[in-house]
Design a protein around this motif. Structure first.
Motif, PDB file in Angstrom:
ATOM      1  N   GLU A  11       7.693 -22.286 -32.314  1.00  0.00           N
ATOM      2  CA  GLU A  11       6.558 -22.959 -32.968  1.00  0.00           C
ATOM      3  C   GLU A  11       6.887 -23.316 -34.414  1.00  0.00           C
ATOM      4  OE1 GLU A  11       3.670 -24.347 -31.872  1.00  0.00           O
ATOM      5  OE2 GLU A  11       4.739 -23.945 -30.011  1.00  0.00           O
ATOM      6  N   ARG A  14       9.231 -26.375 -34.306  1.00  0.00           N
ATOM      7  CA  ARG A  14       8.447 -27.561 -33.938  1.00  0.00           C
ATOM      8  C   ARG A  14       7.571 -27.998 -35.112  1.00  0.00           C
ATOM      9  NH1 ARG A  14       7.634 -29.276 -28.806  1.00  0.00           N
ATOM     10  NH2 ARG A  14       5.490 -29.850 -29.295  1.00  0.00           N
ATOM     11  N   HIS A  52      13.614 -29.869 -28.772  1.00  0.00           N
ATOM     12  CA  HIS A  52      12.164 -29.660 -28.764  1.00  0.00           C
ATOM     13  C   HIS A  52      11.353 -30.889 -28.360  1.00  0.00           C
ATOM     14  CE1 HIS A  52      12.191 -25.580 -30.303  1.00  0.00           C
ATOM     15  NE2 HIS A  52      13.168 -25.956 -31.108  1.00  0.00           N
ATOM     16  N   PHE A  53      11.878 -32.091 -28.625  1.00  0.00           N
ATOM     17  CA  PHE A  53      11.077 -33.300 -28.387  1.00  0.00           C
ATOM     18  C   PHE A  53      11.764 -34.344 -27.512  1.00  0.00           C
ATOM     19  CE2 PHE A  53       9.667 -31.444 -32.399  1.00  0.00           C
ATOM     20  CZ  PHE A  53       8.332 -31.221 -32.103  1.00  0.00           C
ATOM     21  N   LEU A  59       9.092 -37.079 -30.620  1.00  0.00           N
ATOM     22  CA  LEU A  59       8.599 -36.515 -31.872  1.00  0.00           C
ATOM     23  C   LEU A  59       7.406 -37.323 -32.388  1.00  0.00           C
ATOM     24  CD1 LEU A  59       8.831 -34.481 -34.164  1.00  0.00           C
ATOM     25  CD2 LEU A  59      10.652 -35.900 -35.163  1.00  0.00           C
TER      26      LEU A  59
END
Length: 198
Positions: A11, A14, A52-53, A59
C-alpha cells in the motif's frame, strides 16, 4: 523491531506512485509525463510501477479512481447536513465547481477520457448513475420531485453536468463559464420539483 506487514509495504508503494503520478499528470499532463521522472520522484523504479499497475495507463486509472473517490467524499460531505433537495442541488453545483480545479480539469476531465477511453467512461458513468438514481428515487418517494423514471432522469442530469463540466474545463478562462452554468442550474433542475414544493 517488528517487521512491517507485506500488505502495508504494498500500500505504501502504491500510494507513493499514485501521489507522484497525480502531481506529474496534473502539472505536465499524462502524455508529457516521463515514467522515469515519475518513478524517480516517488523514490521507486519502473519495475515497481509495472508490478503494481501494469503500465502507465494502469497508473492513470488508479489516480483517477483515487480522485473520483475523493470527489464522492466531498460531495457527500457538502450535502450531508442539508435536506434532500438542497443537498441534491449543492452536489450538482459543487460538481460543476470542481471543473475549476487544475488537477481535475487536466486529469479527470481531459486526460482520462482521452487515454482511458470508453471503458473508463462507462465505469465512471455507471457509478454516477447509481448514486443519482438513488437520490432521485428518494426525493420522489418523499414527494419532493415529480414522479418519473429515476434511472432515466439520472442519465439525463448526469449527461448535462458532465457536458457542462467539460465545457467549463476547456475554456481559457473557465470562471465565466462556471458562473453561467451555476446561474442556469436552478432553471434546469426546477422542472423536477413537485407542485407545492418551495
Amino acid at each position: 523491531m517488528a517487521r512491517r506487514a507485506r500488505s502495508d509495504m504494498i500500500e505504501e508503494t502504491r500510494g507513493k506512485l499514485i501521489t507522484a503520478a497525480r502531481e506529474a499528470f496534473g502539472r505536465l499532463g499524462y502524455a508529457e509525463t516521463s515514467m522515469d521522472d515519475l518513478t524517480a520522484a516517488a523514490g521507486l523504479t519502473r519495475g515497481a510501477l509495472y508490478h503494481h499497475f501494469g503500465d502507465k495507463k494502469g497508473l492513470l486509472r488508479a489516480v483517477v479512481s483515487t480522485m473520483d473517490a475523493e470527489m464522492d467524499e466531498r460531495l457527500n460531505a457538502a450535502s450531508a447536513t442539508l435536506d434532500l433537495w438542497a443537498g441534491f442541488v449543492r452536489r450538482c453545483r459543487l460538481y460543476l465547481e470542481t471543473a475549476l480545479e487544475p488537477d481535475i480539469q487536466r486529469i479527470v476531465l481531459k486526460d482520462a477520457p482521452t487515454f482511458l477511453g470508453p471503458d473508463y467512461l462507462e465505469t465512471s458513468r455507471r457509478a454516477c448513475h447509481t448514486s443519482l438514481t438513488a437520490r432521485l428515487a428518494a426525493m420522489m418517494a418523499d414527494g419532493v420531485v415529480r414522479e418519473g423514471d429515476a434511472e432515466t432522469l439520472a442519465h439525463m442530469i448526469n449527461g448535462a453536468l458532465v457536458d457542462a463540466a467539460l465545457w467549463i474545463a476547456e475554456a481559457t478562462d473557465p470562471a465565466p463559464r462556471l458562473a453561467k452554468a451555476i446561474g442556469n442550474l436552478d432553471l434546469l433542475l426546477s422542472g423536477l420539483k413537485a407542485p407545492g414544493q418551495s
